[in-house]
Every structure is written in structure tokens, then in C-alpha cells.
Design a protein around this motif. Structure first.
Motif, PDB file in Angstrom:
ATOM      1  N   GLY A  75       0.801  -1.221   0.000  1.00  0.00           N
ATOM      2  CA  GLY A  75       0.000   0.000   0.000  1.00  0.00           C
ATOM      3  C   GLY A  75       0.835   1.273   0.000  1.00  0.00           C
ATOM      4  N   GLY A  76       2.157   1.137   0.124  1.00  0.00           N
ATOM      5  CA  GLY A  76       3.034   2.297   0.111  1.00  0.00           C
ATOM      6  C   GLY A  76       3.502   2.756   1.475  1.00  0.00           C
ATOM      7  N   ASN A  77       2.959   2.180   2.535  1.00  0.00           N
ATOM      8  CA  ASN A  77       3.398   2.531   3.886  1.00  0.00           C
ATOM      9  C   ASN A  77       4.679   1.793   4.235  1.00  0.00           C
TER      10      ASN A  77
END
Length: 100
Positions: A75-77
Motif C-alpha cells: 500500500g506504500g506505507n
């Protein structure tokens, strides 16, 4: 629990402040918190705006440390369980100008 990886620049910053026992103790506490739980509220984590990969954590009201997460989730985290590369320990304003 992430592994902390020290860069040469980070070690130079530590060397520069080796005579300040109070600051060394605060840095040690911040590193323990970062290693145990990178999301600990006492670290006041912030993303560094001018360097999208770097984050900062509070050492005290004047000093902060910067680091790069070793990997990211789909998710990009950041994956806070992965390794963290420690970049700098500087005065707040100086760190945000030059986090590496």
C-alpha cells in the motif's frame, strides 16, 4: 522489531557529540524506542517533506534523527518491522534542510 543500520554519516554525527553526556543519553533512549517500536508516540515521527524516503524522530526539543525504512508494504506505507537505516542526528532545522 526492526534492525537499526548505522551509516558513516550517522556515526560522524555521534562522534561530534560524544562529549555531551546528556544528549548521548537522550539519543540512546530514542534509539531504544525506535528499535522496540518505531511508532512509539514519544518519537513524534514525521515524514521529511524534501526527501520522500526519509523520516525523522525526536531526540529532544532541539535534536532529531533521520532514517530510511528498509522496505515498504504494497500500500506504500513503511514496513516498520523491516530494517531502518539511520541517516543523521542534527539540530531540528538543519536536519530538515539536509536529512542525509
Amino acid at each position: 522489531m526492526p534492525q537499526l543500520i548505522l551509516t558513516k554519516v550517522f556515526l560522524k554525527d555521534l562522534e561530534r557529540i560524544k562529549t555531551n553526556a546528556v544528549l548521548r543519553k537522550k539519543i540512546a533512549k530514542a534509539l531504544v524506542l525506535l528499535e522496540a517500536n518505531p511508532l512509539h508516540p514519544g518519537l513524534h515521527l514525521e515524514r521529511i517533506v524534501n526527501d520522500p524516503q526519509a523520516w525523522s524522530g525526536r531526540v529532544d526539543s532541539r535534536y532529531r534523527l533521520s532514517f530510511d525504512p528498509g522496505s515498504y508494504l504494497p500500500g506504500g506505507n513503511p514496513d516498520w518491522a523491516a530494517s531502518l537505516t539511520l541517516l543523521r542526528i542534527l539540530d531540528h532545522d538543519d536536519l530538515y534542510k539536509s536529512p542525509r
